[in-house]
Design a protein around this motif. Structure first.
Motif, PDB file in Angstrom:
ATOM      1  N   ARG A 513       0.800  -1.222   0.000  1.00 21.00           N
ATOM      2  CA  ARG A 513       0.000   0.000   0.000  1.00 21.00           C
ATOM      3  C   ARG A 513       0.837   1.277   0.000  1.00 21.00           C
ATOM      4  N   TRP A 514       1.935   1.271   0.709  1.00 20.37           N
ATOM      5  CA  TRP A 514       2.709   2.492   0.901  1.00 20.37           C
ATOM      6  C   TRP A 514       4.024   2.449   0.120  1.00 20.37           C
ATOM      7  N   SER A 515       4.390   3.597  -0.421  1.00 14.71           N
ATOM      8  CA  SER A 515       5.684   3.748  -1.088  1.00 14.71           C
ATOM      9  C   SER A 515       6.259   5.111  -0.736  1.00 14.71           C
ATOM     10  N   SER A 566      -8.089  -0.156  -7.189  1.00 12.50           N
ATOM     11  CA  SER A 566      -8.725   1.147  -7.364  1.00 12.50           C
ATOM     12  C   SER A 566      -7.674   2.171  -7.761  1.00 12.50           C
ATOM     13  N   THR A 567      -8.123   3.261  -8.377  1.00 12.36           N
ATOM     14  CA  THR A 567      -7.211   4.361  -8.691  1.00 12.36           C
ATOM     15  C   THR A 567      -7.127   5.364  -7.546  1.00 12.36           C
ATOM     16  N   ARG A 568      -7.767   5.049  -6.434  1.00 14.75           N
ATOM     17  CA  ARG A 568      -7.679   5.940  -5.281  1.00 14.75           C
ATOM     18  C   ARG A 568      -6.227   6.047  -4.817  1.00 14.75           C
ATOM     19  N   GLU A 569      -5.819   7.255  -4.448  1.00 16.71           N
ATOM     20  CA  GLU A 569      -4.422   7.483  -4.082  1.00 16.71           C
ATOM     21  C   GLU A 569      -4.308   8.684  -3.152  1.00 16.71           C
ATOM     22  N   LEU A 570      -3.434   8.577  -2.187  1.00 18.09           N
ATOM     23  CA  LEU A 570      -3.139   9.658  -1.242  1.00 18.09           C
ATOM     24  C   LEU A 570      -1.656   9.977  -1.323  1.00 18.09           C
ATOM     25  N   GLN A 571      -1.325  11.270  -1.426  1.00 15.58           N
ATOM     26  CA  GLN A 571       0.068  11.704  -1.498  1.00 15.58           C
ATOM     27  C   GLN A 571       0.333  12.765  -0.430  1.00 15.58           C
ATOM     28  N   VAL A 572       1.498  12.669   0.185  1.00 17.68           N
ATOM     29  CA  VAL A 572       1.992  13.709   1.079  1.00 17.68           C
ATOM     30  C   VAL A 572       3.411  14.029   0.618  1.00 17.68           C
ATOM     31  N   LEU A 618      -6.865  11.527  -4.403  1.00 20.27           N
ATOM     32  CA  LEU A 618      -7.692  11.241  -5.569  1.00 20.27           C
ATOM     33  C   LEU A 618      -8.678  10.150  -5.198  1.00 20.27           C
ATOM     34  N   LEU A 619      -9.981  10.447  -5.336  1.00 20.96           N
ATOM     35  CA  LEU A 619     -11.026   9.520  -4.921  1.00 20.96           C
ATOM     36  C   LEU A 619     -12.004   9.296  -6.071  1.00 20.96           C
TER      37      LEU A 619
END
Length: 835
Positions: A513-515, A566-572, A618-619
């Motif tokens: 999940r995380w990169s 899913s194309t859902r994605e969270l970026q920080v 992105l949701l």
């Protein structure tokens, strides 16, 4: 002048053909195997068992991994590739939305042909999900460091320029000069990922394939990107065959446009060629209302109405060549040249009053200007792919040149209220100026995936910019009689700007999940301005020995969370940037003037340094029919570059508008983009940003400080009338609220564009567009200081109607350079391309 600056282009061209010529003539191993072989078969969808029409077949020799043939699958699924060398071959079948398939064949003198049978392509589930989400228009793809917007089918830009394209991209805005802004700052504009001397209004919209918007670039990009990056990707052909279009347009206000582009791929060679001509006239207006203050009371007022008649003519083209030396090595050579001529005549009627509103004087000023510039870019590139998947390196040498000549005059006539002539009137000011700029850039980039979870990127870059800019100002008044050079406004500058950089980027997939991606960029900067007339110098160097080392180091960190299936994605992300002045901010030209206002660049500007942080989410929702991209961001800037107005030393009634390094700027905002398809044929994209700004000048400029909120919104609505209809329409609208400035604010700006498109056939179409339907677009600002309150505005364009006709042509798996009498390898596989 142009002869000297074209020498680097000729050198690059000769070097490229000098390298390519001998290599292409060689025959490894003493001679190539005879091209007598043939393979054939059928390609089907593994799920539906239907033909995979338009899938790409590429044939390579196993011995030296060279591309030796290829074709496109026909409508019935069949393919046929002949004239192949004997020996062991590798056949690669690929198509968008499917997993690539690789098989082998063995040809010999005893077996000249081989039936490959039925080859099954399996759908790529992840790619199909992405395609379902983004649809066919305004594609939004979130990656670790960028968003991509596909503008190929934007109706309102047909017959326009790159500026028209940028108006419709969510999150971007365009000012009165045609400069692009993002989140209140100026992004760095690249063409195909490389620097350019061209302006956006010199690039035809039909040459642009997509726009990549990078709000917080990684260390692989220049640190001079506080405002982000806009990468304009031009059209190229990546499939065998050729395609192109011819376009012609006519509009109100003497608007005429014509051009063509051609893209072809034939064997190892790819070509792109284009030319465009565009001309138009604008009748625009402007107003200025200024009140002089003393202890809050009015001491005088100045009112002005302006009308401008301007004409802009542009033409230019590009030529690109790409040679696949082998399956792993690719050479590229390109040249792009644009010429622009701008002329205008403006009449300004003004009146002056005292503090009680009594008339003091009236008058008029006539400004005429003519400028011509020529920009050109040449590039030689090389790309090497390693046998290890994902490992590659590239190198390129780029030359950018820019020449500009200008001639402007300002004639002022003023009459006192009693009918007498104002002292010093009439007066004439003539500005003669020009500039020559040459930029040389070398760049080397490498990518090495160490494992399935770990990847490193590294590279170096060197950029040398040499610029000479001059301006001679001559004043004529009744008491002088003859033109006299004004040494205060005249100048002659040499600018040297050298940047050497190196970067390292490390990417790690922490789990499913995380990169994480972290990197560091080092940039050595040396900038020097020399005033030839006085030998005065202004310079800065980062780092200077061991000093200012922090101003040369630029880290970045990206943390990404993805959801499986899913194309859902969270970026920080976080990064540190430097923003060096743009050329128009340092050019010592008087770019806009009336009897009370002058605007000029400041060649002593120093860079600003910023820390940026951002959270993106992105949701997708409604089963992939809609998506919501939301971003929260913050930026703190030291030595902020900002506009500044101060009375001119020789005449306190005249305001000198320029750019200075202020004290600081703090910005924070919330940006949202919604894209959804509520019904078949209807697509809606809505975007908006709310931002808070706190900005202050330095103590040397009075320490003025201003703070507050601003917001903007944009909408794009397109509708196709029925699934089989050949009619489509599009509406674009935007609103930009007042923005905070150290000495005031900007005025709000808004407008609406409409477009109607009719496709007569797959080749012929017509597009009718109306720009600024309600004629509301205007740009202005409010200057609010203890001694001056001024409101002014002007327009960039006049409302116009434009009709554009387009003819598209092309043929898959065909050659433009086939010898007479030579037959196609697939008689049934060509046909007109559906664009």
């Amino acid at each position: 002048m142009y002869k000297r600056t074209l020498q680097p282009i000729l050198l690059i061209t000769l070097l490229a053909f000098g390298l390519a010529g001998p290599v292409s003539a060689q025959r490894p191993g003493g001679g190539a195997p005879p091209a007598l072989g043939r393979i054939y078969g059928r390609v089907l969808d593994a799920t539906t068992k239907k033909p995979a029409e338009y899938a790409t077949i590429a044939v390579y020799t196993v011995r030296n991994d060279s591309l030796v043939g290829g074709t496109i699958v026909r409508g019935n699924g069949d393919f046929d590739v002949d004239k192949l060398p004997l020996g062991k071959l590798r056949i690669q079948i690929s198509f968008i939305g499917y997993t690539a398939l690789t098989v082998e064949a063995q040809l010999s003198r005893e077996r000249l042909e081989q039936d490959m049978g039925n080859l099954m392509l399996k759908p790529d589930a992840e790619l199909l999900k992405e395609v379902e989400v983004v649809g066919e228009r305004a594609t939004t793809v979130m990656q670790v460091d960028r968003r991509v917007f596909n503008v190929e089918k934007d109706l309102s830009t047909q017959g326009g320029t790159g500026v028209d394209v940028m108006k419709n991209v969510p999150g971007l805005s365009v000012d009165v000069e045609g400069n692009v802004e993002m989140r209140g700052s100026r992004p760095l504009v690249l063409i195909d990922g490389r620097p350019t001397s061209m302006q956006l209004d010199q690039i035809p919209a039909e040459d642009i394939e997509r726009v990549e918007v990078i709000t917080n670039p990684s260390v692989a990009f220049d640190a001079n990107t506080t405002g982000g990056i806009i990468n304009v990707v031009l059209k190229k052909n990546t499939k065998p065959g050729y395609y192109g279009q011819v376009q012609a347009g006519v509009g109100t206000n003497d608007r005429y446009q014509g051009g063509f582009n051609l893209n072809a791929r034939d064997g190892r060679w790819s070509y792109n060629l284009s030319y465009n001509y565009n001309t138009g006239r604008n009748l625009t207006d402007g107003e200025t209302d200024r009140t002089d203050l003393l202890n809050g009371a009015s001491t005088g007022r100045f009112l002005q109405d302006a009308s401008n008649n301007g004409k802009n003519t542009m033409n230019g083209g590009r030529l690109g060549l790409e040679w696949r030396q082998s399956n792993r090595n690719t050479w590229g050579l390109s040249f792009n040249g644009r010429q622009r001529e701008m002329g205008s005549s403006e009449t300004q009627d003004f009146r002056s009053e005292d503090g009680n509103g009594e008339l003091l004087r009236t008058g008029y000023q006539i400004n005429t200007s003519l400028s011509e510039n020529f920009s050109y870019t040449g590039q030689l590139s090389f790309r090497r792919k390693a046998p290890k998947e994902g490992k590659e390196w590239s190198a390129d040498l780029t030359y950018n040149g820019w020449n500009r000549d200008s001639d402007a005059s300002f004639n002022i006539n003023s009459t006192e209220a009693n009918g007498g002539t104002t002292p010093g009137s009439p007066s004439t000011q003539q500005n003669l100026g020009g500039s020559n700029a040459n930029t040389y850039t070398f760049q080397l980039d490498a990518v090495d995936p160490l494992s399935e979870r770990t990847k490193i990127e590294y590279g170096v870059k060197s950029n040398w910019n040499l610029d000479n800019t001059w301006l001679n100002v001559y004043i004529t008044r009744p008491d002088i009689g003859v033109p006299v050079r004004d040494s205060t406004l005249s100048n002659n500058y040499d600018i040297t700007d050298i940047i050497n950089a190196a970067y390292f980027n490390w990417s790690q997939k922490l789990n499913d999940r995380w990169s994480l991606m972290a990197g560091l960029r080092f940039e050595q900067t040396w900038y020097e301005t020399v005033l030839r007339d006085t030998d005065q110098r202004f310079s800065y160097k980062y780092p200077d020995g061991t000093e200012n080392l922090a101003k040369a180091l630029f880290p970045s960190v990206y943390l990404v969370r993805r959801w499986e299936g899913s194309t859902r994605e969270l970026q920080v992300n976080f990064s540190r940037k430097i923003d060096r002045p743009r050329f128009w901010q340092i050019m010592p030209f008087i770019m806009f003037a009336d009897s009370r206002n002058l605007r000029i660049g400041n060649p002593t500007l120093a860079p600003e340094l910023s820390n940026l942080a951002e959270v993106n989410h992105l949701l997708p929702f409604l089963g992939g029919k809609a998506s919501w991209l939301t971003s929260v961001y913050g930026r703190y800037t030291q030595d902020v570059i900002t506009g500044y107005a101060t009375p001119l030393g020789e005449d306190s009634l005249v305001l000198l508008n320029t750019f200075v390094n202020g004290s600081y700027s703090a910005n924070g905002g919330w940006e949202n983009v919604f894209k959804f398809d509520p019904m078949k044929g209807l697509q809606i994209t809505l975007s908006g940003t709310v931002q808070y700004t706190d900005i202050a000048l330095s103590s040397a400029q009075g320490g003025d400080r201003n703070q507050g909120f601003n917001w903007n919104a944009k909408a794009l609505v397109s509708y196709r009338f029925g699934s089989k209809s050949n009619w489509a329409m599009q509406m674009n609208g935007e609103y930009e609220g007042p923005r905070i400035q150290p000495q005031g604010r900007t005025l709000s700006q808004y407008g609406v564009d409409l477009s109607l498109n009719r496709e007569f056939t797959k080749q012929w179409s017509a597009n009718l567009s109306v720009n600024d339907v309600f004629y509301t677009r205007r740009w202005g600002q409010v200057l609010d200081t203890p001694t001056i309150y001024q409101e002014n505005f002007r327009r960039r364009e006049q409302r116009f109607v434009r009709l554009t006709l387009t003819w598209k042509f092309g043929e898959r798996d065909a050659s433009l350079f086939r010898r007479r009498g030579q037959q196609q390898r697939e008689p049934g596989g060509g046909g007109d391309m559906e664009m």
